[in-house]
Write a protein that holds these residues in place. Structure first.
Motif, PDB file in Angstrom:
ATOM      1  N   VAL A 227       0.661  -1.603  -0.095  1.00 44.20           N
ATOM      2  CA  VAL A 227       0.018  -0.070   0.025  1.00 44.20           C
ATOM      3  C   VAL A 227       0.971   1.303  -0.020  1.00 44.20           C
ATOM      4  CG1 VAL A 227      -1.560   0.981   1.501  1.00 44.20           C
ATOM      5  CG2 VAL A 227      -1.523  -0.782   1.221  1.00 44.20           C
ATOM      6  N   ILE A 228       1.636   1.200   0.800  1.00 44.51           N
ATOM      7  CA  ILE A 228       3.259   2.130   0.803  1.00 44.51           C
ATOM      8  C   ILE A 228       3.752   3.002  -0.343  1.00 44.51           C
ATOM      9  CG2 ILE A 228       4.711   3.440   1.648  1.00 44.51           C
ATOM     10  CD1 ILE A 228       4.454   1.848   4.185  1.00 44.51           C
ATOM     11  N   GLU A 229       3.712   1.563  -1.423  1.00 50.81           N
ATOM     12  CA  GLU A 229       4.794   1.146  -2.906  1.00 50.81           C
ATOM     13  C   GLU A 229       3.580   2.231  -3.503  1.00 50.81           C
ATOM     14  OE1 GLU A 229       7.974   1.333  -3.599  1.00 50.81           O
ATOM     15  OE2 GLU A 229       8.162   0.997  -1.081  1.00 50.81           O
ATOM     16  N   THR A 230       2.180   1.238  -3.511  1.00 48.28           N
ATOM     17  CA  THR A 230       1.197   2.148  -4.610  1.00 48.28           C
ATOM     18  C   THR A 230       0.770   3.325  -4.312  1.00 48.28           C
ATOM     19  OG1 THR A 230      -0.221   0.020  -4.425  1.00 48.28           O
ATOM     20  CG2 THR A 230      -1.793   2.457  -4.620  1.00 48.28           C
ATOM     21  N   ALA A 231       1.204   4.320  -2.765  1.00 45.58           N
ATOM     22  CA  ALA A 231       0.659   5.807  -2.684  1.00 45.58           C
ATOM     23  C   ALA A 231       2.010   6.659  -3.374  1.00 45.58           C
ATOM     24  CB  ALA A 231       1.094   5.792  -0.897  1.00 45.58           C
ATOM     25  N   ARG A 232       3.377   5.906  -3.952  1.00 47.41           N
ATOM     26  CA  ARG A 232       4.119   6.460  -3.643  1.00 47.41           C
ATOM     27  C   ARG A 232       4.001   7.146  -5.648  1.00 47.41           C
ATOM     28  NH1 ARG A 232       9.146   6.122  -0.783  1.00 47.41           N
ATOM     29  NH2 ARG A 232       8.577   4.816   1.029  1.00 47.41           N
ATOM     30  N   TYR A 252       8.610   3.025  10.529  1.00 48.40           N
ATOM     31  CA  TYR A 252       8.636   3.504   8.284  1.00 48.40           C
ATOM     32  C   TYR A 252       9.100   4.625   8.857  1.00 48.40           C
ATOM     33  CZ  TYR A 252       6.070  -0.923   8.590  1.00 48.40           C
ATOM     34  OH  TYR A 252       5.322  -1.946   8.423  1.00 48.40           O
ATOM     35  N   THR A 253      10.701   5.127   8.103  1.00 46.64           N
ATOM     36  CA  THR A 253      11.193   5.789   8.108  1.00 46.64           C
ATOM     37  C   THR A 253      10.880   7.263   7.374  1.00 46.64           C
ATOM     38  OG1 THR A 253      13.056   4.815   8.024  1.00 46.64           O
ATOM     39  CG2 THR A 253      12.508   5.598  10.065  1.00 46.64           C
ATOM     40  N   ASP A 254      11.272   6.507   6.108  1.00 47.61           N
ATOM     41  CA  ASP A 254      11.118   6.636   4.520  1.00 47.61           C
ATOM     42  C   ASP A 254      10.186   6.339   3.575  1.00 47.61           C
ATOM     43  OD1 ASP A 254      11.320   7.699   1.946  1.00 47.61           O
ATOM     44  OD2 ASP A 254      12.601   5.301   1.480  1.00 47.61           O
ATOM     45  N   LEU A 255       9.490   7.354   4.202  1.00 39.52           N
ATOM     46  CA  LEU A 255       7.596   7.139   3.812  1.00 39.52           C
ATOM     47  C   LEU A 255       7.556   8.580   2.674  1.00 39.52           C
ATOM     48  CD1 LEU A 255       5.339   6.695   7.036  1.00 39.52           C
ATOM     49  CD2 LEU A 255       5.836   5.356   5.205  1.00 39.52           C
ATOM     50  N   GLU A 257       5.380  12.081   1.126  1.00 44.44           N
ATOM     51  CA  GLU A 257       4.358  13.075   2.404  1.00 44.44           C
ATOM     52  C   GLU A 257       2.989  12.722   2.423  1.00 44.44           C
ATOM     53  OE1 GLU A 257       4.938  14.085  -2.356  1.00 44.44           O
ATOM     54  OE2 GLU A 257       6.110  12.737  -0.774  1.00 44.44           O
ATOM     55  N   ASN A 258       2.573  12.453   1.011  1.00 47.99           N
ATOM     56  CA  ASN A 258       0.818  11.986   0.994  1.00 47.99           C
ATOM     57  C   ASN A 258       0.921  10.488   1.766  1.00 47.99           C
ATOM     58  OD1 ASN A 258       2.318  10.088  -0.816  1.00 47.99           O
ATOM     59  ND2 ASN A 258       0.071   9.890  -2.141  1.00 47.99           N
ATOM     60  N   VAL A 259       2.367   9.828   3.068  1.00 47.90           N
ATOM     61  CA  VAL A 259       1.115   8.742   3.587  1.00 47.90           C
ATOM     62  C   VAL A 259       1.600   9.254   5.447  1.00 47.90           C
ATOM     63  CG1 VAL A 259       1.815   5.937   4.527  1.00 47.90           C
ATOM     64  CG2 VAL A 259       2.007   7.114   1.656  1.00 47.90           C
ATOM     65  N   THR A 260       0.455   8.965   6.424  1.00 48.37           N
ATOM     66  CA  THR A 260       0.811   8.962   7.558  1.00 48.37           C
ATOM     67  C   THR A 260       0.300   7.960   8.490  1.00 48.37           C
ATOM     68  OG1 THR A 260      -0.218  11.154   7.456  1.00 48.37           O
ATOM     69  CG2 THR A 260      -0.145  10.356   9.466  1.00 48.37           C
ATOM     70  N   ILE A 261       1.088   7.402   8.995  1.00 50.36           N
ATOM     71  CA  ILE A 261       0.858   5.645   9.838  1.00 50.36           C
ATOM     72  C   ILE A 261       0.295   6.015  10.914  1.00 50.36           C
ATOM     73  CG2 ILE A 261       2.176   3.602  10.435  1.00 50.36           C
ATOM     74  CD1 ILE A 261       3.609   4.009   7.839  1.00 50.36           C
ATOM     75  N   MET A 262      -0.425   4.866  11.514  1.00 45.96           N
ATOM     76  CA  MET A 262      -0.709   5.118  13.261  1.00 45.96           C
ATOM     77  C   MET A 262      -1.030   4.067  13.637  1.00 45.96           C
ATOM     78  SD  MET A 262      -3.866   8.325  12.358  1.00 45.96           S
ATOM     79  CE  MET A 262      -4.443   8.726  14.386  1.00 45.96           C
ATOM     80  N   GLU A 263      -0.462   3.040  14.601  1.00 44.12           N
ATOM     81  CA  GLU A 263      -0.971   3.196  15.302  1.00 44.12           C
ATOM     82  C   GLU A 263      -2.374   2.743  15.313  1.00 44.12           C
ATOM     83  OE1 GLU A 263       1.545   1.305  19.084  1.00 44.12           O
ATOM     84  OE2 GLU A 263       2.256   3.394  19.036  1.00 44.12           O
ATOM     85  N   PHE A 264      -2.603   1.099  15.853  1.00 42.57           N
ATOM     86  CA  PHE A 264      -4.048   0.992  16.275  1.00 42.57           C
ATOM     87  C   PHE A 264      -4.910   1.826  17.208  1.00 42.57           C
ATOM     88  CE2 PHE A 264      -8.096  -0.666  18.646  1.00 42.57           C
ATOM     89  CZ  PHE A 264      -8.003  -1.348  17.443  1.00 42.57           C
TER      90      PHE A 264
END
Length: 383
Positions: A227-232, A252-255, A257-264
């Protein structure tokens, strides 16, 4: 009225819908005790609901997006957790419920019967023997035993609650197969969703927005990366990814700019309301939540998990989303995302189901139904 709710804690779907029902029952003035375990129990406690610890009935094992049923059965036996079965009997003896609701937790049903309590079973699957098909002679025999077991349970419980839209819009329909003799006891309540659409303030997210709930189990992590690769590939579409209890976002450090990762997070509804698409596994409760908020779904059922695969197939047939495979390329996934965002037919159908969910009001309907039945039973006893 005192009500005991037993929760199957494998995945958070059972937990979320039981929380919704328990909260409504408390609002109606009933005393509710929930039996749960693991992070399911922890989440229930965070919601301020009274909880008793119970034992797990099965321990799920999988790898690379596939559920390994045989390994799950072996792991469950080796865990020795059945030694704590007496807790359930003691809990019922001390709490003295007027009735028991079991969400796919069968041990609780048997102990409720021993104490001669009315029992209602909540399920979104009645053909569990399909889990064992095509996995060898031993597993096939176990599947036959399982079918005989739950067939008897269906005959003896006081009612069977399906927390889904009534036919023909039932998403779990391919997972249902009841004998004609029990059909009169089957009740389609509508989705059990913790929040109503109108009472949720949507999160401040940039649209178009995709909410991904892939994360919970470690074997889903490859799809999480995809999903992260799709966002790129298209930075105009924004993503919020919920990492789940097994995956920490700080790794995840190399994201892009259109991706935000949150814990549950405990409260997903503001994010649902602010999203155009949900990417999710094939779990039934997550589908009910998304559709009750009018959001189309790209579903990735766990491989070998027949229930999830059936849910995803029905979802696609109903025009509410797409059933996809873990092997999909990021490029193809992006095509499906564009299709669901741009094709109004998907939005029209999910908006219809949002209205239907509101009209059905599952938690309130079940609460009123059980309260009415309990009053009738007491009246008959007093005659």
């Amino acid at each position: 009225m005192k009500i005991m709710i037993f929760v199957c804690g494998e995945g958070l779907g059972h937990t979320s819908r039981c929380i919704s029902l328990a909260q409504q029952m408390k609002t109606a003035g009933h005393e509710v005790l929930m039996g749960a375990y693991g992070y399911s129990k922890d989440l229930i406690k965070k919601k301020g609901l009274k909880t008793a610890e119970i034992i797990p009935e099965i321990q799920l094992v999988g790898d690379s997006g596939s559920l390994d049923l045989k390994s799950s059965v072996i792991a469950t036996i080796k865990s020795g957790q059945f030694m704590g079965i007496g807790k359930i009997h003691r809990t019922l003896k001390e709490f003295k419920p007027d009735l028991v609701i079991s969400d796919s937790y069968y041990t609780g049903i048997f102990f409720a019967w021993l104490r001669k309590k009315p029992v209602y079973l909540m399920v979104n699957q009645s053909n569990m023997e399909e889990f064992f098909m095509g996995k060898g002679i031993l597993m096939g025999c176990l599947g036959n035993v399982t079918k005989r077991f739950y067939t008897r349970v269906f005959r003896k419980v006081d009612g069977i609650i399906i927390p889904d839209f009534p036919m023909p819009n039932t998403i779990c329909k391919y997972n249902l197969d009841f004998e004609e003799r029990v059909l009169n006891s089957v009740f389609y309540s509508g989705p059990l969703v913790g929040k109503k659409y109108k009472e949720v303030r949507e999160a401040e997210l940039t649209r178009p927005h995709v909410l991904s709930t892939i994360g919970g189990f470690g074997y889903r992590e490859p799809l999480f990366h995809k999903v992260i690769e799709t966002a790129r590939l298209d930075r105009n579409i924004n993503y919020t990814l919920l990492s789940g209890p097994s995956i920490k976002p700080d790794k995840y450090t190399d994201l892009p700019e259109n991706v935000t990762i949150m814990e549950f997070i405990d409260e997903q509804f503001p994010y649902l309301k602010a999203s155009d698409i949900v990417i999710a596994p094939g779990g039934h409760s997550m589908m009910m939540e998304a559709l009750s908020f009018g959001v189309p779904i790209l579903s990735f059922p766990d491989m070998g998990h027949i229930e999830q695969e059936n849910n995803a197939t029905s979802l696609e047939e109903e025009g509410c989303g797409k059933r996809l495979e873990y092997s999909i390329s990021p490029e193809k996934l992006l095509e499906h995302i564009h299709q669901l965002i741009e094709d109004d037919a998907y939005k029209d159908k999910t908006q219809y189901l949002r209205s239907l969910s509101h009209a059905l009001n599952g938690p309130e309907t079940i609460t009123e139904m059980l309260g009415s039945k309990h009053m009738n039973q007491n009246s008959q006893k007093n005659i």
